[in-house]
Design a protein around this motif. Structure first.
Motif, PDB file in Angstrom:
ATOM      1  N   GLU A  20     -14.691   5.454  -3.946  1.00  0.00           N
ATOM      2  CA  GLU A  20     -14.094   3.809  -4.089  1.00  0.00           C
ATOM      3  C   GLU A  20     -12.797   3.322  -3.470  1.00  0.00           C
ATOM      4  O   GLU A  20     -12.358   3.750  -2.784  1.00  0.00           O
ATOM      5  N   GLY A  21     -12.546   2.058  -3.825  1.00  0.00           N
ATOM      6  CA  GLY A  21     -12.077   1.175  -2.942  1.00  0.00           C
ATOM      7  C   GLY A  21     -12.082   0.903  -1.205  1.00  0.00           C
ATOM      8  O   GLY A  21     -10.445   1.028  -0.678  1.00  0.00           O
ATOM      9  N   GLU A  22     -12.493   0.728  -0.840  1.00  0.00           N
ATOM     10  CA  GLU A  22     -13.035   1.009   0.015  1.00  0.00           C
ATOM     11  C   GLU A  22     -11.775  -0.883   0.813  1.00  0.00           C
ATOM     12  O   GLU A  22     -12.218  -1.418  -0.041  1.00  0.00           O
ATOM     13  N   TYR A  23     -11.290  -0.570   1.940  1.00  0.00           N
ATOM     14  CA  TYR A  23     -11.035  -2.348   2.582  1.00  0.00           C
ATOM     15  C   TYR A  23     -11.538  -2.236   4.128  1.00  0.00           C
ATOM     16  O   TYR A  23     -11.753  -0.640   4.319  1.00  0.00           O
ATOM     17  N   TYR A  24     -11.542  -3.206   4.665  1.00  0.00           N
ATOM     18  CA  TYR A  24     -11.589  -3.574   5.702  1.00  0.00           C
ATOM     19  C   TYR A  24      -9.764  -3.919   6.591  1.00  0.00           C
ATOM     20  O   TYR A  24      -8.709  -4.170   5.459  1.00  0.00           O
ATOM     21  N   LEU A  25      -9.277  -3.114   6.905  1.00  0.00           N
ATOM     22  CA  LEU A  25      -8.014  -4.042   8.072  1.00  0.00           C
ATOM     23  C   LEU A  25      -7.862  -5.418   8.153  1.00  0.00           C
ATOM     24  O   LEU A  25      -9.077  -5.887   8.824  1.00  0.00           O
ATOM     25  N   PRO A  26      -6.829  -6.180   8.084  1.00  0.00           N
ATOM     26  CA  PRO A  26      -6.870  -7.258   7.926  1.00  0.00           C
ATOM     27  C   PRO A  26      -5.668  -7.933   9.312  1.00  0.00           C
ATOM     28  O   PRO A  26      -5.123  -7.694  10.374  1.00  0.00           O
ATOM     29  N   PHE A  27      -7.048  -8.730  10.520  1.00  0.00           N
ATOM     30  CA  PHE A  27      -7.068  -8.867  11.891  1.00  0.00           C
ATOM     31  C   PHE A  27      -6.867 -10.864  11.278  1.00  0.00           C
ATOM     32  O   PHE A  27      -7.832 -10.555  11.302  1.00  0.00           O
ATOM     33  N   GLU A  28      -6.298 -10.999  12.277  1.00  0.00           N
ATOM     34  CA  GLU A  28      -5.951 -12.623  12.425  1.00  0.00           C
ATOM     35  C   GLU A  28      -6.568 -13.559  13.444  1.00  0.00           C
ATOM     36  O   GLU A  28      -7.408 -14.184  13.117  1.00  0.00           O
ATOM     37  N   SER A  29      -6.615 -12.836  14.507  1.00  0.00           N
ATOM     38  CA  SER A  29      -6.929 -13.559  15.513  1.00  0.00           C
ATOM     39  C   SER A  29      -7.461 -13.928  15.681  1.00  0.00           C
ATOM     40  O   SER A  29      -9.638 -13.296  15.426  1.00  0.00           O
ATOM     41  N   GLU A  30      -8.316 -14.689  16.500  1.00  0.00           N
ATOM     42  CA  GLU A  30      -9.995 -14.796  16.966  1.00  0.00           C
ATOM     43  C   GLU A  30      -9.896 -14.114  18.656  1.00  0.00           C
ATOM     44  O   GLU A  30     -11.058 -14.491  18.673  1.00  0.00           O
ATOM     45  N   THR A  31      -9.104 -13.481  19.055  1.00  0.00           N
ATOM     46  CA  THR A  31      -9.305 -13.300  20.369  1.00  0.00           C
ATOM     47  C   THR A  31      -8.293 -12.311  20.592  1.00  0.00           C
ATOM     48  O   THR A  31      -7.709 -11.630  21.723  1.00  0.00           O
ATOM     49  N   TYR A  32      -9.084 -11.038  19.919  1.00  0.00           N
ATOM     50  CA  TYR A  32      -8.113  -9.870  19.641  1.00  0.00           C
ATOM     51  C   TYR A  32      -8.903  -8.895  20.372  1.00  0.00           C
ATOM     52  O   TYR A  32     -10.135  -9.241  20.435  1.00  0.00           O
ATOM     53  N   THR A  33      -7.773  -7.252  20.323  1.00  0.00           N
ATOM     54  CA  THR A  33      -9.149  -5.763  19.618  1.00  0.00           C
ATOM     55  C   THR A  33      -8.465  -5.339  19.414  1.00  0.00           C
ATOM     56  O   THR A  33      -7.213  -5.697  19.818  1.00  0.00           O
ATOM     57  N   ALA A  34      -9.596  -4.261  18.566  1.00  0.00           N
ATOM     58  CA  ALA A  34      -8.681  -3.155  17.909  1.00  0.00           C
ATOM     59  C   ALA A  34      -9.597  -2.001  18.123  1.00  0.00           C
ATOM     60  O   ALA A  34     -10.904  -2.357  17.744  1.00  0.00           O
TER      61      ALA A  34
END
Length: 686
Positions: free
Chosen positions: A352-366
């Motif tokens: 229950e309750g899966e989600y993604y970490l929020p990232f804003e940019s288009e030139t990032y790496t996580a």
């Protein structure tokens, strides 16, 4: 009149190379002998020529080095992580070139225990690299490995952490990779072929015994496979991985029973790739089974591990590449890549309750970081972008709160991320494919074709080039350069098909993609051919060699590090490290179809009488991955055939291997050479 400095000219000794009833003549094959004094003399002459021709930039190189070094926090340390009752820390001291590894028992306020001071270990050695560092389960011993040549040939030793003595056990001429069994006295390590350096054997060593008495546990007969040994995060299993470019096979053993027999997890099937993670009474398997080219996640019982028993957990998705997983007691963390961007997905085992970490940019790496603790709600991950320095973040997966544990400091007081712009643009390749380009530059850029631009790429082995931050890169950006990463085919930036479309008989796409990105950047007036520069290393050096043959007119200068440019000859020589394991990447030239295709793009074989850009080519005498003679032969042949007066330098580090000089500041000195080469061409002298 200033003295005219003449470049060295390598002597010509024609050698006929016969294959498939065809003959190639290699005039510089003789350079393939590092024991020949004439070879060393030629390399030294090239070094002297480079030094003489760049003497006017020496002070500038020193200034660039000091500038880049001044942005780096010298007395820096990693974010501590807790493992088996100890906090582990890697730190640097001011003025020192190498790391210090330490730990603190149970609390960060406890006394520091120095495990290894690499500055002392590297003293009086031109090269030093610490390889494996593994602590015994009872915390009393540390196995460590080191390389003092740069050829990735390691020695393993054991340190008693209770009295700081080094045990008599010494395991020499191995890969340096090793793990402990749970009995605190058995070590498993991988060994390599003396000539090819292929990792082909797993040995078992008992503390107090001699290397000659070590037991051969596994020998990998297939020359296209390499083997390594690892321990599961759960600490319950030891796993031998046999892997080639396209196929994997694991064998597992209960870590409590080191004298038991390893058993096959799933026997190798050509084209079947998989990796395993243990959790409870199951294994979780990332695999491309049933044509899941972007991989899917499956699970199976620890007692029934063959693929007939695998059950799907996360289905294959055409647009999403499954890159890795991290298992915690209450959560499954999934690393994905979609449209060229990293995503981190949090999936509670409760469902229950899966989600993604929020990232804003288009030139990032996580990316997930050091997550060695299984029983925690905290995920440690890293984040950076082309304008945002690297951060290490602890994220509580239950409360969804985060704590920034460390943000990379850029010293000097001049850096402000708001002074820079990052963007992602898309070039169109000649076959209509859209190629992403990540860029960074100072704000206020005018698109008038006058900006110097450094275009970088790799494009092989499915290795994705993520958009990362670099404090040293500011040295170029602050002098007006644009920096661009071309995410060309051959990497995995846009999924597994992106890789498949840039290897074997489609390798040419890698090179034409790079050229098409260059044409786009010129057409959009980010730069012009008079101010465009290209850079790549190793397989990226092959890219540079191919590009300057195909489209030399697009570039004012090129930097090629440890360049793999003599493709056909190297791939026909199965005594060279890595060759046989590379057949699934480049093709096997013993087969005429692959031989002909390789010959069509091999940079060394395709040099012609034409103008070439200014070129700075670097290599290491002891490189085990791309042998020094490839760049040396390339330069020798270019000197004779090129029809221009542009600069051509071969700079050989006589002490180092594939990774260049050891020590964090020595690497910056090499970067200062490259930057001064570019800036001098742009007539920027301060």
């Amino acid at each position: 009149m200033p003295e005219i400095i003449q470049p060295p000219v390598a002597k010509i000794i024609p050698k006929k190379l016969k294959k498939h009833k065809e003959i190639r003549v290699d005039n510089y094959f003789w350079l393939n002998d590092r024991e020949n004094p004439e070879v060393i003399e030629y390399l030294n002459q090239e070094n002297a020529y480079y030094q003489a021709k760049t003497a006017h930039t020496k002070d500038f190189q020193v200034a660039l080095f000091e500038e880049m070094k001044s942005r780096i926090k010298e007395d820096d340390q990693s974010v501590p992580y807790l493992y088996n009752g100890y906090y582990y820390i890697t730190r640097f001291e001011k003025g020192q070139n190498y790391p210090i590894y330490s730990r603190k028992k149970e609390s960060l306020s406890a006394n520091e225990e120095i495990l290894f001071n690499c500055n002392e270990m590297a003293k009086d050695k031109p090269y030093f690299q610490l390889g494996a560092l593994s602590i015994s389960p009872d915390n009393k011993m540390a196995l460590f490995s080191y390389d003092i040549v740069g050829r990735r040939i390691y020695t393993i030793q054991i340190k008693n952490l209770e009295d700081n003595s080094i045990l008599e056990d010494k395991i020499e001429n191995v890969t340096g990779s090793a793990v402990w069994a749970n009995d605190n006295k058995t070590i498993f390590y991988s060994d390599q072929d003396d000539v090819t350096l292929r990792s082909d054997k797993i040995f078992k060593h008992k503390l107090g015994s001699k290397q000659a008495d070590d037991v051969l546990v596994y020998f990998e007969k297939d020359e296209t496979f390499n083997v390594e040994i690892a321990k599961s995060k759960s600490r319950k299993y030891l796993a031998i991985e046999s892997g080639s470019t396209l196929t994997t096979e694991y064998q597992i053993l209960d870590a409590d029973n080191p004298d038991g027999e390893f058993k096959i997890f799933q026997k190798r099937v050509r084209g079947l790739e998989y990796s395993i993670n243990h959790y409870g009474d199951s294994f979780y398997i990332m695999t491309n089974k049933d044509k899941a080219e972007n991989f899917k996640l499956m699970k199976t019982s620890v007692n029934k591990t063959s693929k007939a028993n695998w059950v799907e957990v996360i289905a294959h998705r055409k647009e999403v590449l499954l890159e890795d997983i991290e298992i915690f007691k209450d959560f499954l963390v999934v690393e994905e890549r979609e449209n060229g961007l990293n995503k981190i997905r949090i999936m509670p085992w409760s469902g229950e309750g899966e989600y993604y970490l929020p990232f804003e940019s288009e030139t990032y790496t996580a990316y997930t970081s050091s997550n060695v603790d299984f029983d925690t709600d905290v995920l440690r991950y890293g984040y950076q972008s082309m304008t945002t320095p690297s951060s290490i973040i602890d994220f509580n997966m239950k409360t969804k709160t985060k704590e920034i544990k460390k943000e990379q400091q850029v010293l000097g007081g001049k850096f402000d991320k708001n002074n820079y712009t990052e963007e992602r643009v898309w070039a169109t390749a000649e076959d209509g494919t859209k190629i992403p380009i990540s860029m960074v530059y100072r704000k206020g850029l005018k698109k008038d074709g006058t900006n110097p631009l450094l275009q970088y790429a790799y494009g092989s082995y499915g290795h994705s080039m993520d958009a990362t931050f670099s404090s040293t890169r500011l040295t170029l950006l602050d002098r007006g350069f644009v920096f661009a990463i071309a995410h060309i085919r051959g990497g995995e930036d846009l999924g597994r098909q992106w890789y498949e479309d840039g290897k074997l008989l489609k390798k040419i796409n890698t090179f034409t993609d790079f050229v098409d990105c260059s044409k786009f950047l010129i057409a959009e007036k980010y730069t012009s051919a008079q101010h465009l520069y290209a850079e790549g290393g190793s397989a990226g050096g092959l890219l540079m060699g191919a590009v300057v043959n195909m489209a030399p007119e697009l570039y004012n200068g090129v930097i090629a590090q440890v360049a793999f440019v003599d493709v056909v000859t190297t791939m026909l020589d199965d005594s060279i490290p890595l060759t046989t394991g590379e057949y699934d990447e480049w093709g096997n030239p013993n087969v005429k179809e692959f031989y002909d295709y390789m010959l069509s793009y091999s940079p060394y074989d395709n040099i012609v009488a034409q103008r070439y850009p200014n070129m700075y080519i670097s290599t290491g005498l002891h490189d085990s991955q791309v042998q020094y003679w490839e760049p040396a032969k390339w330069v020798a042949k270019l000197r004779v055939l090129k029809t221009d007066d542009n600069l051509l330098f071969l700079d050989t580090n006589m002490d180092a291997g594939h990774g260049g000089a050891s020590g964090r500041f020595e690497a910056i000195k090499e970067l200062a050479k490259e930057y001064s080469f570019l800036l001098d061409l742009e007539k920027i002298q301060k």
